[in-house]
Structure formats: C-alpha cells, structure tokens
Design an enzyme around this catalytic site. Structure first.
Site, PDB file in Angstrom:
ATOM      1  CB  SER A   1      -1.106  -0.245   1.401  1.00 46.34           C
ATOM      2  OG  SER A   1      -1.252   1.322   2.252  1.00 46.34           O
TER       3      SER A   1
ATOM      4  CE  LYS B   1     -11.571  -1.805  -0.360  1.00 48.02           C
ATOM      5  NZ  LYS B   1     -11.786  -1.021  -1.964  1.00 48.02           N
TER       6      LYS B   1
ATOM      7  CG  ASP C   1     -12.099   3.099  -2.371  1.00 44.74           C
ATOM      8  OD1 ASP C   1     -10.910   2.814  -2.510  1.00 44.74           O
ATOM      9  OD2 ASP C   1     -12.828   1.666  -2.303  1.00 44.74           O
TER      10      ASP C   1
ATOM     11  N   GLY D   1     -16.707  -3.932 -16.554  1.00 40.54           N
ATOM     12  CA  GLY D   1     -16.581  -4.430 -16.029  1.00 40.54           C
ATOM     13  C   GLY D   1     -18.935  -4.467 -14.772  1.00 40.54           C
TER      14      GLY D   1
ATOM     15  CG  LEU E   1     -11.352   2.706 -11.742  1.00 41.81           C
ATOM     16  CD1 LEU E   1     -13.321   1.780 -11.282  1.00 41.81           C
ATOM     17  CD2 LEU E   1     -11.650   4.495 -11.937  1.00 41.81           C
TER      18      LEU E   1
HETATM   19  P1  NDP Z   1     -13.701  -7.815  -8.562  1.00 35.38           P
HETATM   20  O1  NDP Z   1     -12.445  -8.777  -8.771  1.00 35.38           O
HETATM   21  O2  NDP Z   1     -14.910  -7.209  -8.400  1.00 35.38           O
HETATM   22  O3  NDP Z   1     -13.876  -7.520 -10.654  1.00 35.38           O
HETATM   23  C1  NDP Z   1     -13.269  -8.147 -11.516  1.00 35.38           C
HETATM   24  C2  NDP Z   1     -14.101  -7.015 -13.123  1.00 35.38           C
HETATM   25  O4  NDP Z   1     -13.435  -8.303 -13.883  1.00 35.38           O
HETATM   26  C3  NDP Z   1     -15.145  -8.110 -12.797  1.00 35.38           C
HETATM   27  O5  NDP Z   1     -16.307  -7.320 -13.842  1.00 35.38           O
HETATM   28  C4  NDP Z   1     -14.609  -9.779 -14.419  1.00 35.38           C
HETATM   29  O6  NDP Z   1     -15.556 -10.133 -15.273  1.00 35.38           O
HETATM   30  C5  NDP Z   1     -13.877  -8.173 -14.766  1.00 35.38           C
HETATM   31  N1  NDP Z   1     -12.452  -9.236 -15.440  1.00 35.38           N
HETATM   32  C6  NDP Z   1     -10.962 -10.513 -14.884  1.00 35.38           C
HETATM   33  N2  NDP Z   1     -10.625 -11.119 -15.742  1.00 35.38           N
HETATM   34  C7  NDP Z   1     -11.066 -10.566 -16.791  1.00 35.38           C
HETATM   35  C8  NDP Z   1     -10.914 -11.236 -18.019  1.00 35.38           C
HETATM   36  N3  NDP Z   1      -9.857 -11.839 -18.239  1.00 35.38           N
HETATM   37  N4  NDP Z   1     -11.290 -10.730 -19.130  1.00 35.38           N
HETATM   38  C9  NDP Z   1     -12.680  -9.815 -18.657  1.00 35.38           C
HETATM   39  N5  NDP Z   1     -12.764  -9.061 -17.570  1.00 35.38           N
HETATM   40  C10 NDP Z   1     -12.345  -9.604 -16.681  1.00 35.38           C
HETATM   41  O7  NDP Z   1     -12.350  -6.512  -8.898  1.00 35.38           O
HETATM   42  P2  NDP Z   1     -12.930  -5.158  -8.627  1.00 35.38           P
HETATM   43  O8  NDP Z   1     -14.082  -4.712  -8.896  1.00 35.38           O
HETATM   44  O9  NDP Z   1     -13.010  -5.444  -6.509  1.00 35.38           O
HETATM   45  O10 NDP Z   1     -11.422  -4.134  -8.795  1.00 35.38           O
HETATM   46  C11 NDP Z   1     -11.738  -4.255 -10.364  1.00 35.38           C
HETATM   47  C12 NDP Z   1     -10.298  -2.871 -10.170  1.00 35.38           C
HETATM   48  O11 NDP Z   1     -10.342  -1.876  -9.773  1.00 35.38           O
HETATM   49  C13 NDP Z   1      -9.175  -3.874  -9.849  1.00 35.38           C
HETATM   50  O12 NDP Z   1      -8.090  -5.093 -10.586  1.00 35.38           O
HETATM   51  C14 NDP Z   1      -7.932  -2.420  -9.155  1.00 35.38           C
HETATM   52  O13 NDP Z   1      -7.337  -2.076 -10.351  1.00 35.38           O
HETATM   53  C15 NDP Z   1      -9.687  -1.164  -9.620  1.00 35.38           C
HETATM   54  N6  NDP Z   1      -9.116  -0.842  -8.612  1.00 35.38           N
HETATM   55  C16 NDP Z   1      -8.233   0.646  -7.940  1.00 35.38           C
HETATM   56  C17 NDP Z   1      -8.600   1.371  -7.064  1.00 35.38           C
HETATM   57  C18 NDP Z   1      -8.080   3.399  -7.350  1.00 35.38           C
HETATM   58  O14 NDP Z   1      -8.060   3.961  -6.560  1.00 35.38           O
HETATM   59  N7  NDP Z   1      -7.943   3.278  -7.855  1.00 35.38           N
HETATM   60  C19 NDP Z   1      -9.453   1.304  -5.502  1.00 35.38           C
HETATM   61  C20 NDP Z   1      -9.618  -0.270  -5.990  1.00 35.38           C
HETATM   62  C21 NDP Z   1     -10.095  -0.807  -7.348  1.00 35.38           C
HETATM   63  P3  NDP Z   1     -16.472 -11.156 -15.059  1.00 35.38           P
HETATM   64  O15 NDP Z   1     -18.097 -10.988 -14.109  1.00 35.38           O
HETATM   65  O16 NDP Z   1     -16.995 -12.269 -15.971  1.00 35.38           O
HETATM   66  O17 NDP Z   1     -15.539 -12.322 -13.720  1.00 35.38           O
END
Ligand code: NDP
Length: 287
Positions: A19, A70, A106, A130, A226
């Site tokens: 972090s 969270k 966030d 997503g 993000l």
């Molecule tokens: P989740 O695990 O809840 O969701 C992941 C998402 O990515 C789902 O929609 C999933 O689709 C999709 N996904 C994963 N692999 C693939 C793939 N190979 N092809 C297509 N789609 C894919 O993650 P979070 O929502 O918790 O986090 C998402 C991102 O947000 C993190 O990676 C992080 O980098 C970013 N983030 C940034 C923050 C910031 O402060 N800037 C704070 C928090 C998060 P499916 O539903 O089909 O599996």
C-alpha cells in the site's frame, strides 16, 4: 516526531505491504503540521471483529479498510454513510463518540478525481467496463450523481444484468443497460466517457485490455482506467490511438486518501495540496 499526543490512524487489510496509503497520509500530516501517524496493520479474515474492537480500545482515530475486509467490517460499525451502505462496502472508518462510522471514499474520491480532470457525471452517458465490486459501486455513483445512462459491458452478462437490476431498482429508473463485452456494437454510435473497472491490464499483463477491438474505441470520448499500475495501461493506449484522452486510477487513489484524511482531522485539503501529493506519488511510481 511521535509524542504522547500523536493521533494514530492506519490501514487494515490482507495484504497491506504494497500500500502507498502510509506515504499519502504521513506526507499530508507533515505538510499540514498535524500530529498524526499512519501505519499498516495486516489483519487475517477471521480476526476482523477483534481488530475493530482492539482499534477502538486503543483509541485509534481512524482506519482505512482494504481488500478483503471492505464488506466484512460493516456488521461491526456503529453507523454507515448512505452511499457506502448502498454499495455495501466501506474503505474509511471514522471514530465517533460510540464506535466507528464507515464511508466509501473510493467512490467520493473517484468523483473528486474526475472533477479535478474536468469530468462531470451530471447528464453524462457512460460506458462502464466490468461488473465486479468496483464497477457496481461506480454504477451507483453515476445513478446518484445525475448520470443519464450507463452501458455496462461485462465478460459474464449475468453479472452485469444482476447489477443493472439492483441499481435500477434502487434508482427507480432504467439507468443501467447490461451488455456482454462482445455486444458493444449495440451501444448507439457516439463518443462516451468510458470507465475501465475490470482487473484486466494489471501488472504483469500490462499490454492487455478487456476489449482489444479498435472499433470499440471509436465510441470513447474520455477513457478512465481505475488501474494505476502500470501508469499507462493497454486500455489507455487504445483510447489514445482512437484519439480519446485517457487517465489512470492514481488520482482516484490519492483522493480517496485525501477524503479520509479530511474526515479524520476535520480539515480541508486544497486542490493545490492534493495535486502536490499526486505529483509526488506519480514521480515515485515512474521510478
Ligand atoms: P472484482 O474481482 O470484483 O471484478 C473483476 C472484474 O474484472 C469483473 O467484471 C470481471 O468479469 C472482470 N475480469 C476479470 N478478468 C477478466 C478477463 N480476463 N476478461 C474480461 N473481464 C475480466 O474486482 P474489483 O471490482 O474489486 O476491482 C476491479 C479493479 O479496480 C481492480 O483491478 C483495481 O485495479 C481497480 N481499483 C482501483 C482503485 C483505485 O483507487 N484506483 C480502488 C479499487 C479498485 P467477470 O464478472 O466476467 O468475472
């Protein structure tokens, strides 16, 4: 200097070693001359309740909460801010008279980061890529801040449909349109603010993007990824190649911290100061 009056804040999660929040908060405290220290605490999933009880007993002033806690912390809070309650996730706990209150900075941080980049959700038609935890929260944020329409593209259509059902039911209007990733051609042809909220493109798969097809990017006006490592993601590169501007998630990360710091210290961080912290972290990440 830490002394007998130093306020303690920190981060709970697992892992926490990666972090940059300690750097953000300790720099802010130094800049503002506030006697506060911020430390990371690794907390096992089975010990969340004990951690919160311990933090309360130790008079800890405030906590950030990261993955995977969270949502798990919510049952142990005295109060939860309405937006955070809708989203079902908090990342900031503020010490009140009788317990901790949870917020989701966030999302308010993302809103403030976008504003700082000249982006306003009011009246906007948005594409969200997503349907995971963060994408769902962004859909709520759009609904709560005057967004006109959200096209939610996801690899698993059922997940996007579930989020749409929930957010639309809550908003009392059909704001979210769920689509599979491959169905982007169903989105009316014009340029949209496009928020990339999948984990695709994260280090080490830095060249990947959730949609690789160049035709999709002719629908992007501004790309907001993000992800913040790498600084320029595959999604951002494809946006730029289609003539759209693109931002990464570092400002969102900085502003979620800024908003937490403000709540813990009842202070206001100016845009200039926030941008100074952003500049420092941006340089650190480029090293
Ligand atoms: P989740 O695990 O809840 O969701 C992941 C998402 O990515 C789902 O929609 C999933 O689709 C999709 N996904 C994963 N692999 C693939 C793939 N190979 N092809 C297509 N789609 C894919 O993650 P979070 O929502 O918790 O986090 C998402 C991102 O947000 C993190 O990676 C992080 O980098 C970013 N983030 C940034 C923050 C910031 O402060 N800037 C704070 C928090 C998060 P499916 O539903 O089909 O599996």
């Amino acid at each position: 200097m830490v002394d007998g009056k130093t306020k303690v804040c920190g981060l709970i999660g697992n892992p926490v070693e990666h972090s940059i929040s300690p750097q953000i908060h300790n720099t802010l405290a130094k800049m503002l001359g506030i006697n506060m220290i911020y430390v990371p605490f690794r907390v096992e999933e089975s010990l969340v309740e004990e951690a919160l009880k311990g933090a309360w007993a130790l008079s800890i002033n405030g906590l950030n909460v990261t993955v995977p806690h969270k949502s798990a912390v919510i049952p142990f809070l005295k109060d939860v801010d309405p937006l955070a309650a809708k989203i079902g996730a908090v990342n900031t706990l503020v010490r009140m008279e009788d317990g901790f209150k949870g917020y989701n900075t966030d999302m308010t941080g993302l809103l403030r980061a976008m504003k700082s980049d000249g982006i306003n959700l009011e009246g906007e038609e948005v594409i969200i890529i997503g349907a995971g935890g963060v994408a769902r929260a962004v859909a709520y944020l759009c609904a709560e801040n005057g967004g006109k329409r959200v096209y939610m593209l996801n690899r698993s259509l059922e997940k996007a449909q579930a989020v749409a059902g929930e957010v639309n039911g809550n908003a009392g209007r059909e704001i979210v349109v769920p689509l599979a990733l491959t169905e982007y051609d169903k989105i009316p042809e014009k340029r949209y603010l496009t928020i990339q909220a999948t984990s695709v493109g994260l280090y080490p798969d830095t060249e990947k993007a959730p949609v690789e097809d160049a035709a999709f990017y002719s629908r992007v006006k501004t790309g907001y990824d993000l992800i913040y490592t790498p600084a320029k993601t595959g999604f951002m590169r494809l946006c730029n190649e289609a003539g759209a501007s693109a931002y990464n998630g570092l400002k969102m990360l900085i502003y979620q911290g800024v908003e937490a710091f403000e709540k813990w210290n009842q202070t206001e961080i100016t845009e200039e100061m926030a941008l100074e912290i952003y500049g420092i972290q941006k340089k650190n990440m480029e090293k």
